[in-house]
Design an enzyme around this catalytic site. Structure first.
Site, PDB file in Angstrom:
ATOM      1  N   ARG A 199      44.947  51.151  48.735  1.00 48.07           N
ATOM      2  CA  ARG A 199      45.173  52.264  48.056  1.00 48.07           C
ATOM      3  C   ARG A 199      44.789  52.785  47.064  1.00 48.07           C
ATOM      4  O   ARG A 199      43.578  52.770  47.426  1.00 48.07           O
ATOM      5  CB  ARG A 199      45.639  50.700  46.938  1.00 48.07           C
ATOM      6  CG  ARG A 199      47.131  49.679  47.414  1.00 48.07           C
ATOM      7  CD  ARG A 199      46.734  48.609  47.120  1.00 48.07           C
ATOM      8  NE  ARG A 199      47.445  48.673  45.698  1.00 48.07           N
ATOM      9  CZ  ARG A 199      46.927  47.894  44.959  1.00 48.07           C
ATOM     10  NH1 ARG A 199      46.769  46.757  44.888  1.00 48.07           N
ATOM     11  NH2 ARG A 199      47.525  47.381  43.549  1.00 48.07           N
ATOM     12  N   SER A 227      43.590  52.124  43.575  1.00 44.65           N
ATOM     13  CA  SER A 227      43.104  52.174  42.527  1.00 44.65           C
ATOM     14  C   SER A 227      41.261  52.289  42.471  1.00 44.65           C
ATOM     15  O   SER A 227      41.043  51.706  43.697  1.00 44.65           O
ATOM     16  CB  SER A 227      43.551  50.781  42.103  1.00 44.65           C
ATOM     17  OG  SER A 227      42.759  49.415  42.910  1.00 44.65           O
ATOM     18  N   LYS A 258      44.690  38.530  49.800  1.00 45.47           N
ATOM     19  CA  LYS A 258      46.145  37.549  48.480  1.00 45.47           C
ATOM     20  C   LYS A 258      46.825  38.494  48.358  1.00 45.47           C
ATOM     21  O   LYS A 258      47.769  37.767  48.100  1.00 45.47           O
ATOM     22  CB  LYS A 258      44.898  36.956  47.712  1.00 45.47           C
ATOM     23  CG  LYS A 258      44.475  37.776  45.715  1.00 45.47           C
ATOM     24  CD  LYS A 258      44.112  37.433  44.010  1.00 45.47           C
ATOM     25  CE  LYS A 258      43.783  38.559  43.537  1.00 45.47           C
ATOM     26  NZ  LYS A 258      43.235  37.910  42.181  1.00 45.47           N
ATOM     27  N   ASP A 259      46.798  39.704  48.207  1.00 46.58           N
ATOM     28  CA  ASP A 259      47.945  40.041  48.182  1.00 46.58           C
ATOM     29  C   ASP A 259      48.872  40.229  49.630  1.00 46.58           C
ATOM     30  O   ASP A 259      49.584  40.619  49.952  1.00 46.58           O
ATOM     31  CB  ASP A 259      47.483  42.064  47.850  1.00 46.58           C
ATOM     32  CG  ASP A 259      47.175  41.551  47.035  1.00 46.58           C
ATOM     33  OD1 ASP A 259      46.897  41.612  46.120  1.00 46.58           O
ATOM     34  OD2 ASP A 259      46.482  43.068  46.935  1.00 46.58           O
ATOM     35  N   THR A 305      46.951  37.416  31.275  1.00 43.35           N
ATOM     36  CA  THR A 305      46.643  37.620  32.665  1.00 43.35           C
ATOM     37  C   THR A 305      48.298  37.293  33.162  1.00 43.35           C
ATOM     38  O   THR A 305      49.580  37.190  32.765  1.00 43.35           O
ATOM     39  CB  THR A 305      46.438  35.816  33.666  1.00 43.35           C
ATOM     40  OG1 THR A 305      46.723  35.401  34.270  1.00 43.35           O
ATOM     41  CG2 THR A 305      46.942  34.766  33.037  1.00 43.35           C
ATOM     42  N   ARG A 308      50.033  31.545  38.457  1.00 40.52           N
ATOM     43  CA  ARG A 308      49.179  30.532  38.968  1.00 40.52           C
ATOM     44  C   ARG A 308      48.080  30.223  37.676  1.00 40.52           C
ATOM     45  O   ARG A 308      47.512  29.039  37.319  1.00 40.52           O
ATOM     46  CB  ARG A 308      48.436  30.877  40.085  1.00 40.52           C
ATOM     47  CG  ARG A 308      46.863  30.382  41.072  1.00 40.52           C
ATOM     48  CD  ARG A 308      45.949  30.876  41.875  1.00 40.52           C
ATOM     49  NE  ARG A 308      45.700  31.958  41.132  1.00 40.52           N
ATOM     50  CZ  ARG A 308      44.571  32.117  40.456  1.00 40.52           C
ATOM     51  NH1 ARG A 308      44.290  31.298  40.553  1.00 40.52           N
ATOM     52  NH2 ARG A 308      44.466  33.880  40.549  1.00 40.52           N
ATOM     53  N   ARG A 309      47.297  31.231  37.250  1.00 39.27           N
ATOM     54  CA  ARG A 309      46.336  31.149  36.509  1.00 39.27           C
ATOM     55  C   ARG A 309      47.218  29.951  35.161  1.00 39.27           C
ATOM     56  O   ARG A 309      46.428  29.760  34.799  1.00 39.27           O
ATOM     57  CB  ARG A 309      45.728  32.142  35.909  1.00 39.27           C
ATOM     58  CG  ARG A 309      44.931  33.435  37.040  1.00 39.27           C
ATOM     59  CD  ARG A 309      44.652  34.452  36.585  1.00 39.27           C
ATOM     60  NE  ARG A 309      43.139  34.886  38.358  1.00 39.27           N
ATOM     61  CZ  ARG A 309      43.462  36.419  38.605  1.00 39.27           C
ATOM     62  NH1 ARG A 309      44.347  36.822  37.555  1.00 39.27           N
ATOM     63  NH2 ARG A 309      42.720  36.844  39.713  1.00 39.27           N
ATOM     64  N   ARG A 356      50.037  43.410  32.617  1.00 41.64           N
ATOM     65  CA  ARG A 356      49.479  44.053  33.926  1.00 41.64           C
ATOM     66  C   ARG A 356      48.094  44.581  34.001  1.00 41.64           C
ATOM     67  O   ARG A 356      48.191  45.369  32.930  1.00 41.64           O
ATOM     68  CB  ARG A 356      50.828  44.552  34.663  1.00 41.64           C
ATOM     69  CG  ARG A 356      52.180  43.641  35.086  1.00 41.64           C
ATOM     70  CD  ARG A 356      52.807  44.340  36.805  1.00 41.64           C
ATOM     71  NE  ARG A 356      51.882  44.543  38.177  1.00 41.64           N
ATOM     72  CZ  ARG A 356      52.227  45.789  38.223  1.00 41.64           C
ATOM     73  NH1 ARG A 356      53.493  45.559  38.373  1.00 41.64           N
ATOM     74  NH2 ARG A 356      51.276  45.988  39.209  1.00 41.64           N
ATOM     75  N   GLY A 357      48.396  45.832  34.827  1.00 41.43           N
ATOM     76  CA  GLY A 357      47.543  46.881  34.249  1.00 41.43           C
ATOM     77  C   GLY A 357      46.182  46.466  35.554  1.00 41.43           C
ATOM     78  O   GLY A 357      46.100  45.609  36.892  1.00 41.43           O
ATOM     79  N   ASN A 358      45.241  47.697  36.036  1.00 46.84           N
ATOM     80  CA  ASN A 358      43.832  47.721  36.765  1.00 46.84           C
ATOM     81  C   ASN A 358      42.791  47.178  36.110  1.00 46.84           C
ATOM     82  O   ASN A 358      43.312  46.571  34.871  1.00 46.84           O
ATOM     83  CB  ASN A 358      43.902  49.239  37.123  1.00 46.84           C
ATOM     84  CG  ASN A 358      43.821  50.625  36.143  1.00 46.84           C
ATOM     85  OD1 ASN A 358      43.207  49.480  34.389  1.00 46.84           O
ATOM     86  ND2 ASN A 358      43.356  51.828  36.218  1.00 46.84           N
ATOM     87  N   THR A 391      42.299  48.962  32.158  1.00 42.12           N
ATOM     88  CA  THR A 391      43.422  48.837  31.085  1.00 42.12           C
ATOM     89  C   THR A 391      43.500  47.160  30.810  1.00 42.12           C
ATOM     90  O   THR A 391      43.741  47.285  29.681  1.00 42.12           O
ATOM     91  CB  THR A 391      45.538  48.401  32.169  1.00 42.12           C
ATOM     92  OG1 THR A 391      45.143  49.503  32.531  1.00 42.12           O
ATOM     93  CG2 THR A 391      45.984  48.154  31.392  1.00 42.12           C
ATOM     94  N   ARG A 392      43.359  46.114  31.688  1.00 40.14           N
ATOM     95  CA  ARG A 392      43.342  44.331  31.440  1.00 40.14           C
ATOM     96  C   ARG A 392      41.989  44.327  29.943  1.00 40.14           C
ATOM     97  O   ARG A 392      42.878  43.678  28.969  1.00 40.14           O
ATOM     98  CB  ARG A 392      43.443  43.456  32.386  1.00 40.14           C
ATOM     99  CG  ARG A 392      44.322  43.635  33.390  1.00 40.14           C
ATOM    100  CD  ARG A 392      44.420  42.737  34.343  1.00 40.14           C
ATOM    101  NE  ARG A 392      45.515  43.156  35.247  1.00 40.14           N
ATOM    102  CZ  ARG A 392      46.083  41.939  36.108  1.00 40.14           C
ATOM    103  NH1 ARG A 392      45.345  40.808  36.613  1.00 40.14           N
ATOM    104  NH2 ARG A 392      46.851  42.816  36.700  1.00 40.14           N
ATOM    105  N   CYS A 409      52.937  35.593  46.955  1.00 42.95           N
ATOM    106  CA  CYS A 409      52.165  35.399  46.000  1.00 42.95           C
ATOM    107  C   CYS A 409      52.070  35.483  44.997  1.00 42.95           C
ATOM    108  O   CYS A 409      51.029  35.271  44.204  1.00 42.95           O
ATOM    109  CB  CYS A 409      50.762  36.281  46.674  1.00 42.95           C
ATOM    110  SG  CYS A 409      52.002  38.040  46.446  1.00 42.95           S
TER     111      CYS A 409
END
Length: 319
Positions: A11, A13, A81-82, A125, A129-130, A151-153, A156-157, A244
């Site tokens: 990917r 990112s 995890k993806d 988040t 789950r979190r 959302r976002g990288n 961004t977060r 997921c």
């Protein structure tokens, strides 16, 4: 004649490029062949919707897998995890390297830890789950927090905290470590507070099943303990029939007596996103020596969790 460069699908990112670059370097050392990164844009990268809305499972993986099947790349690196829990027949999980720190972390304003957050703190988040576990912890400790879906990288977060929109965000420790930004963490969340996503902190190196020589070469990067742990965690997820993006946390760790590893413990949690109801259980058994044994450990715990009402906590399940 020199062999052509191996093409590693990744990917785009910053995080994906960093972790793929680290794997590429190891593969170069192992094989003596050049490795070039092939950047592939996935649906999960371009969609602005929340993960739960776009299907969650596999949105970051499908385009990479398609490129592998079509022979456009020789192997691919995913965040484990993806990965959807079902493995396509034409692809093989050649290696699961040693796992990074599986924990979630907090990046909060003013260097605050989770326990120090003020009442009504806005915590960002994108993960149900979190949310479930943070809200449950807050409830049981007399705190009130407001979990905000984002959302976002990573940039961004973390930006939401720096610009004052949010008091804190929760991210995976491993991702920050791979891009060299753990110094920004204000709190490492204990796995007793927040169990990570199944496979969190681990990478998956996948290649075409027919490419036996590359599969054998990549297998050198496999860490058997990490593979056993993540296999148990993902088997739990699959047996709960959850994707997921479901609010499921799981972690398998090794229990050692001095230097001797005796057993593997698998912990699982599923809960409503408001944290009002959690089903949290664990099981312990001999360290799995085969994939079948690791999967059995996960299924066993899933059966116990379902008996305690886990199914009703996972929201709508796609039929």
């Amino acid at each position: 004649m020199t062999e052509r460069a191996l093409r590693l699908g990744t990917r785009r990112s910053k995080l994906a490029m960093a972790q793929s670059g680290q794997v590429a370097e190891k593969v170069r050392q192992l094989t003596g062949r050049a490795v070039e990164l092939v950047e592939i844009t996935t649906y999960g990268d371009v969609s602005r919707e929340h993960l739960a809305q776009i299907g969650g499972t596999g949105v970051f993986v499908a385009a990479l897998r398609d490129a592998l099947v079509r022979g456009e790349v020789d192997f691919a690196v995913h965040s484990l995890k993806d990965l959807p829990t079902a493995q396509p027949e034409e692809l093989v999980l050649a290696a699961v390297p040693e796992r990074e720190d599986p924990r979630d972390v907090l990046i909060a304003r003013d260097g605050l830890t989770f326990a120090e957050l003020p009442d009504g703190a806005r915590v960002g988040t994108g993960s149900p789950r979190r949310m479930a576990q943070l809200n449950a912890y807050a409830r049981s400790h007399g705190m009130t927090i407001d979990t905000v879906p984002i959302r976002g990288n990573i940039d961004t977060r973390v930006g939401y905290v720096h610009n004052g929109e949010l008091d804190a965000v929760v991210l995976a420790a491993a991702g920050l470590s791979r891009i060299g930004r753990t110094d920004e963490v204000t709190d490492f969340l204990s796995v007793d507070t927040v169990l990570p996503a199944p496979g969190q902190g681990a990478l998956a190196i996948e290649c075409a099943a027919h490419n036996a020589s590359l599969t054998a070469a990549l297998a050198e990067l496999d860490d058997p303990y990490t593979r056993a742990a993540v296999t148990a965690e993902r088997s739990l997820l699959a047996a709960l029939e959850a994707g997921c993006s479901a609010p499921v946390g799981a972690l398998a760790d090794l229990l050692a007596d001095g230097q001797i590893v005796k057993e593997m413990r698998l912990r699982g949690v599923v809960g409503t996103t408001d944290g009002s109801t959690l089903v949290q259980l664990s099981t312990t058994g001999p360290v799995p020596e085969t994939e079948t044994q690791a999967m059995a450990l996960g299924r066993e715990l899933a059966v116990e969790m379902l008996a305690k009402g886990a199914a009703g906590l996972m929201g709508e399940r796609a039929l």
